[in-house]
Design an enzyme around this catalytic site. Structure first.
Site, PDB file in Angstrom:
ATOM      1  N   SER A 239      -1.728   2.374  -0.506  1.00  0.00           N
ATOM      2  CA  SER A 239      -0.264   2.984  -0.639  1.00  0.00           C
ATOM      3  C   SER A 239       0.109   2.925  -1.893  1.00  0.00           C
ATOM      4  CB  SER A 239       0.611   1.789   0.133  1.00  0.00           C
ATOM      5  OG  SER A 239       0.657   0.465  -0.564  1.00  0.00           O
ATOM      6  N   LYS A 240       1.572   3.348  -1.981  1.00  0.00           N
ATOM      7  CA  LYS A 240       2.014   3.617  -3.254  1.00  0.00           C
ATOM      8  C   LYS A 240       2.299   2.203  -3.966  1.00  0.00           C
ATOM      9  CE  LYS A 240       6.577   4.966  -5.568  1.00  0.00           C
ATOM     10  NZ  LYS A 240       7.710   5.579  -5.321  1.00  0.00           N
ATOM     11  N   GLN A 241       2.329   1.255  -3.244  1.00  0.00           N
ATOM     12  CA  GLN A 241       2.770  -0.365  -3.766  1.00  0.00           C
ATOM     13  C   GLN A 241       1.377  -0.662  -4.179  1.00  0.00           C
ATOM     14  OE1 GLN A 241       3.912   0.645  -0.746  1.00  0.00           O
ATOM     15  NE2 GLN A 241       6.004   0.881  -1.940  1.00  0.00           N
TER      16      GLN A 241
END
Length: 305
Positions: A239-241
């Site tokens: 994910s982006k995180q």
């Protein structure tokens, strides 16, 4: 398998919180190829209800990436941010049926009084009988009961969930105003005529909530297939995180080849260097959903690059 009495309509519905990455490609490719194998249509919807989390320019970037990777979809792209009237009408229907209620609880209050869910706090029903004196409504929640919701996922098998014991009354309109994902996705899938939902297994636990709303709205329930999600070496979902690398247009054939391999399709190694159209031609002719790993997560394979 897909109900052959209905025209297959599938969809890919990313949230514009950042660029597409390898995990996004798995979900997109799986849903796209399953639609093609069943002679159906494939739609694209942008789930942009959460404006504070939306990255500037992400919607356009997502669509450009899909085009550069050879995806083709039917009709106009639907933006959830423009569909407030449809969600409001659905919420009004639920209110008339007594299926929802206003809630004054804050997140901290829910956390402090939770009944202890397996993966998230279980709402304890504080405002079910009315908002306490001196408090004001914040969110709107769907009222659940003790009925167990079960369904047969095409990949993950039988899924059962007791919403009262595992989730509690859940939010359909948030305290800060936007309609919640659970309500929006149900309304959109119905109005777009979606018959089959192919998406990541990270959304598996949301499905019983959506099925409850479908029943209360009188909507048919699509068939579901939840694909394994890609995780990094730490077991975290890409994910982006977790700093997943964005898809690069120049790497289309390689990344699509990797996604097919992840999904158990065994594409020939020489296809990594072919044009994207050649790879798609092979994938459409050789797609077999029964080859997908029957797991909820699978680690990336560095050797596949």
């Amino acid at each position: 398998m897909h109900d052959s009495t209905k025209l297959y309509r599938g969809r890919f519905a990313p949230s514009p919180t950042g660029p597409l990455h390898f995990g996004s490609l798995i979900a997109a490719a799986g849903s796209y190829l399953d639609a093609h194998r069943n002679g159906g249509a494939w739609l694209v919807r942008i789930e942009d209800l959460d404006s504070p989390r939306e990255a500037k320019g992400a919607t356009d970037a997502i669509l450009r990436t899909l085009e550069s990777y050879g995806f083709e979809w039917e009709g106009a792209v639907v933006l959830q941010s423009r569909r407030g009237a449809a969600y409001a009408a659905a919420l009004e229907h639920l209110e008339r049926a007594g299926a929802v209620f206003p809630c004054a609880c804050t997140r901290r209050e829910i956390s402090d009084s939770t009944l202890g869910g397996t993966s998230e706090p279980v709402y304890p029903g504080t405002c079910r009988g009315g908002i306490p004196t001196g408090r004001r409504a914040r969110a709107i929640r769907a009222r659940v009961d003790d009925t167990e919701i079960a369904f047969e996922d095409r990949l993950q098998g039988r899924i059962e969930q007791n919403l009262a014991g595992e989730i509690g009354d859940f939010v359909v309109r948030r305290a800060d105003g936007p309609f919640a994902y659970q309500l929006a996705v149900v309304v959109d899938d119905f109005e777009q005529g979606v018959t089959d939902v192919v998406r990541g297994a990270d959304l598996l636990a949301s499905t019983p909530r959506q099925m409850l709303l479908q029943r209360r709205m009188g909507y048919p329930t699509p068939q579901y297939m939840h694909l394994p999600v890609a995780v990094n070496r730490n077991g975290e979902k890409l994910s982006k995180q977790t700093l997943a690398a964005p898809l690069a247009a120049a790497e289309g054939p390689l990344q699509l080849w990797r996604a097919l391999r992840f999904l158990g399709q065994e594409p020939p190694a020489e296809l990594k260097a072919e044009r994207i159209a050649v790879l798609w031609s092979w994938a459409r002719a050789n797609w077999h959903a029964d080859r997908i790993p029957r797991r909820r997560s699978v680690g990336e394979d560095p050797a596949s690059t």
